[in-house]
Design an enzyme around this catalytic site. Structure first.
Site, PDB file in Angstrom:
ATOM      1  N   CYS A 122       0.841  -1.194   0.000  1.00 55.34           N
ATOM      2  CA  CYS A 122       0.000   0.000   0.000  1.00 55.34           C
ATOM      3  C   CYS A 122       0.875   1.242   0.000  1.00 55.34           C
ATOM      4  CB  CYS A 122      -0.886  -0.026   1.248  1.00 55.34           C
ATOM      5  SG  CYS A 122      -2.002   1.369   1.392  1.00 55.34           S
TER       6      CYS A 122
ATOM      7  N   HIS B  51      -9.289  -3.734  -1.709  1.00 56.13           N
ATOM      8  CA  HIS B  51      -8.273  -3.005  -0.936  1.00 56.13           C
ATOM      9  C   HIS B  51      -8.594  -1.510  -0.903  1.00 56.13           C
ATOM     10  CE1 HIS B  51      -3.917  -2.186   0.183  1.00 56.13           C
ATOM     11  NE2 HIS B  51      -4.310  -1.006  -0.248  1.00 56.13           N
ATOM     12  N   GLU B  52      -8.885  -0.939  -2.071  1.00 54.19           N
ATOM     13  CA  GLU B  52      -9.147   0.505  -2.143  1.00 54.19           C
ATOM     14  C   GLU B  52     -10.466   0.874  -1.467  1.00 54.19           C
ATOM     15  OE1 GLU B  52      -6.761   2.388  -2.815  1.00 54.19           O
ATOM     16  OE2 GLU B  52      -5.476   0.914  -3.774  1.00 54.19           O
TER      17      GLU B  52
ATOM     18  N   HIS C 159     -10.106   1.437   2.160  1.00 50.63           N
ATOM     19  CA  HIS C 159      -9.621   2.779   2.519  1.00 50.63           C
ATOM     20  C   HIS C 159     -10.782   3.741   2.748  1.00 50.63           C
ATOM     21  CE1 HIS C 159      -5.286   2.585   2.255  1.00 50.63           C
ATOM     22  NE2 HIS C 159      -5.332   2.000   1.071  1.00 50.63           N
TER      23      HIS C 159
END
Length: 169
Positions: free
Chosen positions: A91, A133-134, A137
């Site tokens: 990341c 994953h994004e 966030h």
């Protein structure tokens, strides 16, 4: 276009939950453009607005080898998850650290594109992993949250030490 500063763990702003985009206007389009430029400058394959201290639901990515398949996800929502896969993730906000994370193998995501048009996408492999994953966030979650507390603490100490050394330089 501008290159934005990427926040690094343990910066608490990475824990902010992003708000939905009300309207895809010129400001959002500029953010998308700046995020792509920042992502490429950092040699990343994905970037969430949270990582550049903009707390709106905007994600950009390009997982293609030639970096010629840019994708934009505004107000994204995963509507289907299938299977399970474990892969090594890194990341831009946790520089120099990689760890194996379990994610869904295939997903369906619905979102708006950079023009505010709704779309739905079936994804698998690296694209599915990157989307998950994004989107984490945007919820204030990092890939290291999937690790044991001990591993997370080691990464925190390492990054804090690197930040102290960089500040002295």
């Amino acid at each position: 276009m501008a290159i934005l500063d990427v926040l690094s763990f343990p910066d608490e702003r990475l824990r902010t939950v992003a708000k939905p985009v009300e309207e895809v206007n010129d400001e959002i389009k500029q953010l998308v453009s700046d995020m792509f430029e920042t992502m490429k400058d950092e040699n990343g394959i994905g970037l969430a607005a949270t990582q550049v201290n903009r707390h709106v639901q905007v994600v950009v990515m390009d997982v293609s080898e030639d970096q010629n398949e840019p994708r934009v996800f505004i107000n994204p929502e995963i509507t289907r998850k299938d299977g399970s896969t474990i892969s090594e993730e890194g990341c831009l906000s946790v520089p120099g650290n990689y760890a194996k994370v379990e994610r869904a193998e295939a997903i369906t995501v619905k979102a708006l594109d950079q023009n505010g048009e709704a779309f739905e996408l079936d994804a698998e492999g690296l694209l599915a992993i990157c989307i998950q994953h994004e989107l984490d966030h945007l919820k204030g979650k990092l890939f290291i949250d999937y690790l044991s507390p001990l591993k997370r603490q080691r990464i925190r100490k390492k990054l804090e030490k690197e930040a102290r050394l960089a500040a002295k330089a």
